[in-house]
Design a protein around this motif. Structure first.
Motif, PDB file in Angstrom:
ATOM      1  N   ASP A   1       0.828  -1.206   0.000  1.00  0.00           N
ATOM      2  CA  ASP A   1       0.000   0.000   0.000  1.00  0.00           C
ATOM      3  C   ASP A   1       0.864   1.257   0.000  1.00  0.00           C
ATOM      4  O   ASP A   1       0.570   2.221  -0.705  1.00  0.00           O
ATOM      5  N   ALA A   2       1.924   1.260   0.810  1.00  0.00           N
ATOM      6  CA  ALA A   2       2.810   2.419   0.864  1.00  0.00           C
ATOM      7  C   ALA A   2       3.499   2.639  -0.485  1.00  0.00           C
ATOM      8  O   ALA A   2       3.657   3.774  -0.940  1.00  0.00           O
ATOM      9  N   LEU A   3       3.884   1.558  -1.120  1.00  0.00           N
ATOM     10  CA  LEU A   3       4.524   1.656  -2.429  1.00  0.00           C
ATOM     11  C   LEU A   3       3.561   2.221  -3.464  1.00  0.00           C
ATOM     12  O   LEU A   3       3.942   3.020  -4.326  1.00  0.00           O
ATOM     13  N   ALA A   4       2.290   1.842  -3.369  1.00  0.00           N
ATOM     14  CA  ALA A   4       1.285   2.335  -4.309  1.00  0.00           C
ATOM     15  C   ALA A   4       1.079   3.840  -4.179  1.00  0.00           C
ATOM     16  O   ALA A   4       0.610   4.481  -5.122  1.00  0.00           O
ATOM     17  N   ARG A   5       1.432   4.417  -3.029  1.00  0.00           N
ATOM     18  CA  ARG A   5       1.281   5.860  -2.837  1.00  0.00           C
ATOM     19  C   ARG A   5       2.470   6.654  -3.364  1.00  0.00           C
ATOM     20  O   ARG A   5       2.447   7.888  -3.344  1.00  0.00           O
ATOM     21  N   THR A   6       3.517   5.986  -3.823  1.00  0.00           N
ATOM     22  CA  THR A   6       4.676   6.682  -4.393  1.00  0.00           C
ATOM     23  C   THR A   6       4.477   6.896  -5.886  1.00  0.00           C
ATOM     24  O   THR A   6       3.636   6.255  -6.523  1.00  0.00           O
ATOM     25  N   ASP A   7       5.265   7.801  -6.456  1.00  0.00           N
ATOM     26  CA  ASP A   7       5.205   8.012  -7.904  1.00  0.00           C
ATOM     27  C   ASP A   7       5.672   6.769  -8.661  1.00  0.00           C
ATOM     28  O   ASP A   7       5.196   6.494  -9.769  1.00  0.00           O
ATOM     29  N   THR A   8       6.598   6.031  -8.076  1.00  0.00           N
ATOM     30  CA  THR A   8       7.108   4.818  -8.729  1.00  0.00           C
ATOM     31  C   THR A   8       6.058   3.727  -8.766  1.00  0.00           C
ATOM     32  O   THR A   8       5.882   3.041  -9.788  1.00  0.00           O
ATOM     33  N   GLY A   9       5.315   3.563  -7.674  1.00  0.00           N
ATOM     34  CA  GLY A   9       4.297   2.533  -7.606  1.00  0.00           C
ATOM     35  C   GLY A   9       4.883   1.137  -7.624  1.00  0.00           C
ATOM     36  O   GLY A   9       6.077   0.935  -7.867  1.00  0.00           O
ATOM     37  N   TYR A  10       4.029   0.147  -7.379  1.00  0.00           N
ATOM     38  CA  TYR A  10       4.530  -1.232  -7.391  1.00  0.00           C
ATOM     39  C   TYR A  10       4.894  -1.689  -8.795  1.00  0.00           C
ATOM     40  O   TYR A  10       5.698  -2.602  -8.961  1.00  0.00           O
ATOM     41  N   GLU A  11       4.338  -1.025  -9.819  1.00  0.00           N
ATOM     42  CA  GLU A  11       4.682  -1.397 -11.192  1.00  0.00           C
ATOM     43  C   GLU A  11       6.096  -0.972 -11.564  1.00  0.00           C
ATOM     44  O   GLU A  11       6.714  -1.566 -12.448  1.00  0.00           O
ATOM     45  N   GLY A  12       6.614   0.069 -10.906  1.00  0.00           N
ATOM     46  CA  GLY A  12       7.885   0.648 -11.309  1.00  0.00           C
ATOM     47  C   GLY A  12       9.107   0.082 -10.622  1.00  0.00           C
ATOM     48  O   GLY A  12      10.235   0.483 -10.933  1.00  0.00           O
ATOM     49  N   VAL A  13       8.928  -0.855  -9.707  1.00  0.00           N
ATOM     50  CA  VAL A  13      10.063  -1.443  -9.008  1.00  0.00           C
ATOM     51  C   VAL A  13      10.794  -2.418  -9.934  1.00  0.00           C
ATOM     52  O   VAL A  13      10.169  -3.247 -10.601  1.00  0.00           O
ATOM     53  N   ASP A  14      12.120  -2.302  -9.972  1.00  0.00           N
ATOM     54  CA  ASP A  14      12.917  -3.189 -10.815  1.00  0.00           C
ATOM     55  C   ASP A  14      13.388  -4.441 -10.096  1.00  0.00           C
ATOM     56  O   ASP A  14      13.637  -5.469 -10.727  1.00  0.00           O
ATOM     57  N   ALA A  15      13.539  -4.353  -8.780  1.00  0.00           N
ATOM     58  CA  ALA A  15      14.020  -5.504  -8.015  1.00  0.00           C
ATOM     59  C   ALA A  15      13.629  -5.348  -6.559  1.00  0.00           C
ATOM     60  O   ALA A  15      13.399  -4.236  -6.058  1.00  0.00           O
ATOM     61  N   VAL A  16      13.564  -6.480  -5.877  1.00  0.00           N
ATOM     62  CA  VAL A  16      13.374  -6.527  -4.428  1.00  0.00           C
ATOM     63  C   VAL A  16      14.613  -7.182  -3.831  1.00  0.00           C
ATOM     64  O   VAL A  16      15.057  -8.238  -4.297  1.00  0.00           O
ATOM     65  N   LEU A  17      15.161  -6.557  -2.803  1.00  0.00           N
ATOM     66  CA  LEU A  17      16.324  -7.081  -2.101  1.00  0.00           C
ATOM     67  C   LEU A  17      15.929  -7.321  -0.652  1.00  0.00           C
ATOM     68  O   LEU A  17      15.559  -6.390   0.056  1.00  0.00           O
ATOM     69  N   LEU A  18      16.006  -8.568  -0.214  1.00  0.00           N
ATOM     70  CA  LEU A  18      15.602  -8.931   1.146  1.00  0.00           C
ATOM     71  C   LEU A  18      16.816  -8.959   2.073  1.00  0.00           C
ATOM     72  O   LEU A  18      17.865  -9.487   1.712  1.00  0.00           O
ATOM     73  N   THR A  19      16.653  -8.400   3.270  1.00  0.00           N
ATOM     74  CA  THR A  19      17.703  -8.520   4.275  1.00  0.00           C
ATOM     75  C   THR A  19      17.684  -9.896   4.916  1.00  0.00           C
ATOM     76  O   THR A  19      18.732 -10.462   5.216  1.00  0.00           O
ATOM     77  N   HIS A  20      16.475 -10.435   5.146  1.00  0.00           N
ATOM     78  CA  HIS A  20      16.323 -11.778   5.702  1.00  0.00           C
ATOM     79  C   HIS A  20      14.877 -12.208   5.520  1.00  0.00           C
ATOM     80  O   HIS A  20      14.089 -11.496   4.892  1.00  0.00           O
ATOM     81  N   HIS A  21      14.518 -13.356   6.070  1.00  0.00           N
ATOM     82  CA  HIS A  21      13.253 -13.990   5.704  1.00  0.00           C
ATOM     83  C   HIS A  21      12.219 -14.000   6.820  1.00  0.00           C
ATOM     84  O   HIS A  21      11.229 -14.731   6.715  1.00  0.00           O
ATOM     85  N   HIS A  22      12.392 -13.219   7.865  1.00  0.00           N
ATOM     86  CA  HIS A  22      11.337 -13.111   8.871  1.00  0.00           C
ATOM     87  C   HIS A  22      10.091 -12.493   8.246  1.00  0.00           C
ATOM     88  O   HIS A  22      10.171 -11.668   7.321  1.00  0.00           O
ATOM     89  N   LEU A  23       8.924 -12.878   8.778  1.00  0.00           N
ATOM     90  CA  LEU A  23       7.654 -12.498   8.170  1.00  0.00           C
ATOM     91  C   LEU A  23       7.492 -10.992   8.001  1.00  0.00           C
ATOM     92  O   LEU A  23       6.931 -10.529   7.003  1.00  0.00           O
ATOM     93  N   ASP A  24       7.960 -10.209   8.964  1.00  0.00           N
ATOM     94  CA  ASP A  24       7.744  -8.769   8.879  1.00  0.00           C
ATOM     95  C   ASP A  24       8.631  -8.105   7.833  1.00  0.00           C
ATOM     96  O   ASP A  24       8.570  -6.889   7.638  1.00  0.00           O
ATOM     97  N   HIS A  25       9.419  -8.898   7.109  1.00  0.00           N
ATOM     98  CA  HIS A  25      10.241  -8.392   6.019  1.00  0.00           C
ATOM     99  C   HIS A  25       9.843  -8.980   4.663  1.00  0.00           C
ATOM    100  O   HIS A  25      10.338  -8.512   3.632  1.00  0.00           O
ATOM    101  N   VAL A  26       8.953  -9.981   4.655  1.00  0.00           N
ATOM    102  CA  VAL A  26       8.604 -10.635   3.380  1.00  0.00           C
ATOM    103  C   VAL A  26       7.104 -10.822   3.184  1.00  0.00           C
ATOM    104  O   VAL A  26       6.685 -11.301   2.129  1.00  0.00           O
ATOM    105  N   SER A  27       6.256 -10.443   4.134  1.00  0.00           N
ATOM    106  CA  SER A  27       4.856 -10.881   4.090  1.00  0.00           C
ATOM    107  C   SER A  27       4.037 -10.237   2.979  1.00  0.00           C
ATOM    108  O   SER A  27       2.974 -10.746   2.622  1.00  0.00           O
ATOM    109  N   ASP A  28       4.490  -9.116   2.402  1.00  0.00           N
ATOM    110  CA  ASP A  28       3.786  -8.541   1.253  1.00  0.00           C
ATOM    111  C   ASP A  28       4.403  -8.956  -0.080  1.00  0.00           C
ATOM    112  O   ASP A  28       4.002  -8.441  -1.135  1.00  0.00           O
ATOM    113  N   LEU A  29       5.342  -9.883  -0.042  1.00  0.00           N
ATOM    114  CA  LEU A  29       6.044 -10.224  -1.271  1.00  0.00           C
ATOM    115  C   LEU A  29       5.133 -10.903  -2.290  1.00  0.00           C
ATOM    116  O   LEU A  29       5.112 -10.526  -3.470  1.00  0.00           O
ATOM    117  N   ASP A  30       4.364 -11.891  -1.859  1.00  0.00           N
ATOM    118  CA  ASP A  30       3.521 -12.577  -2.843  1.00  0.00           C
ATOM    119  C   ASP A  30       2.370 -11.695  -3.314  1.00  0.00           C
ATOM    120  O   ASP A  30       1.961 -11.771  -4.475  1.00  0.00           O
TER     121      ASP A  30
END
Length: 253
Positions: A41-70
């Motif tokens: 939702d926060a990404l959708a409020r940016t000018d880039t939007g979720y469509e404009g992201v080129d890559a996702v880089l994860l620091t680790h795999h805990h839920l609070d860092h990956v739960s919006d990935l799918d």
């Protein structure tokens, strides 16, 4: 380069902070670091939007860092953006494949490049990266990220206890985004408190730019000034609290 804090919260929602997510934008590309709950939702409020992201880089795999990935992947598919690179610590490729395997209707709809970061240096979405393993309850990476075409460096701690080598990893960064999950009176491991972070920053042989505190648990609400004062007793640099939606231009340190 532009840095936008999409989520500065933690695994315990407050209603005022999304979970972990930071957007880095150079002139050529957009990189999302972590994708916790509320980040889409926060990404959708940016000018880039979720469509404009080129890559996702994860620091680790805990839920609070990956739960919006799918849900990010589904939103991009519905928007016609099926290509995306997802990188992170070893096991990231398997994590994404497992997430997608739960949803039969998503099979075969995406053109993903999945990367396990297994070397100290790497490149992703127009950024040159360096990684350092942190002190956390699962494997977690801190990152230094610099636009490949040149420009300032941003360092992000991921989740970690504070330690001198992590602060030195950020040497020369214009901005250092660091976990500061709890105030001093909370007995905690795997995360820092203001005093422990201040000591690590002060002990480091490093030229640090502005430090932003993030990954904030509900325990920190109403105690920001107290926490900054405690940290300042150890370290006299420029330290501020990050807030959801804060967006800043990052200049050379």
């Amino acid at each position: 380069m532009r840095l936008t804090f999409l989520g500065t919260g933690s695994a315990m929602p407050t209603g005022r902070r999304a979970q972990s997510g930071t957007l880095l934008e150079s002139d050529e590309s957009a990189l999302l670091v972590d994708c916790g709950s509320g980040v889409l939702d926060a990404l959708a409020r940016t000018d880039t939007g979720y469509e404009g992201v080129d890559a996702v880089l994860l620091t680790h795999h805990h839920l609070d860092h990956v739960s919006d990935l799918d849900v990010l992947l589904k939103a991009r598919w519905l928007a016609g953006e099926t290509e995306l690179t997802i990188a992170g610590p070893p096991g990231t490729a398997a994590l994404v494949e497992d997430l997608l395997s739960v949803h039969e209707y998503m099979q075969g709809r995406l053109d993903l490049t999945l990367v396990d970061v297994e070397t100290p240096t790497f490149a992703v979405a127009g950024f040159d990266g360096e990684c350092l393993e942190t002190r956390h309850s699962m494997q977690c990476f801190a990152y230094r990220l610099t636009p490949s075409a040149g420009g300032p460096t941003v360092a992000l701690s991921g989740d970690s206890e504070a330690f001198r080598e992590l602060a030195e990893f950020a040497d020369g960064a214009a901005v250092f985004v660091h976990d500061c999950s709890f105030p001093d009176d909370v007995d905690v491991s795997n995360h820092p408190t203001p005093t422990s972070l201040g000591r690590a920053l002060a002990a480091a042989d490093a030229d640090l730019g502005r430090v932003y505190l993030t990954h904030l648990y509900p325990h920190t609400e109403g105690r920001h000034e107290e926490m900054l004062s405690s940290l300042a007793e150890q370290y006299d640099g420029d330290v501020r609290f990050a807030e959801d939606g804060l967006s800043l231009t990052v200049d050379e340190a």
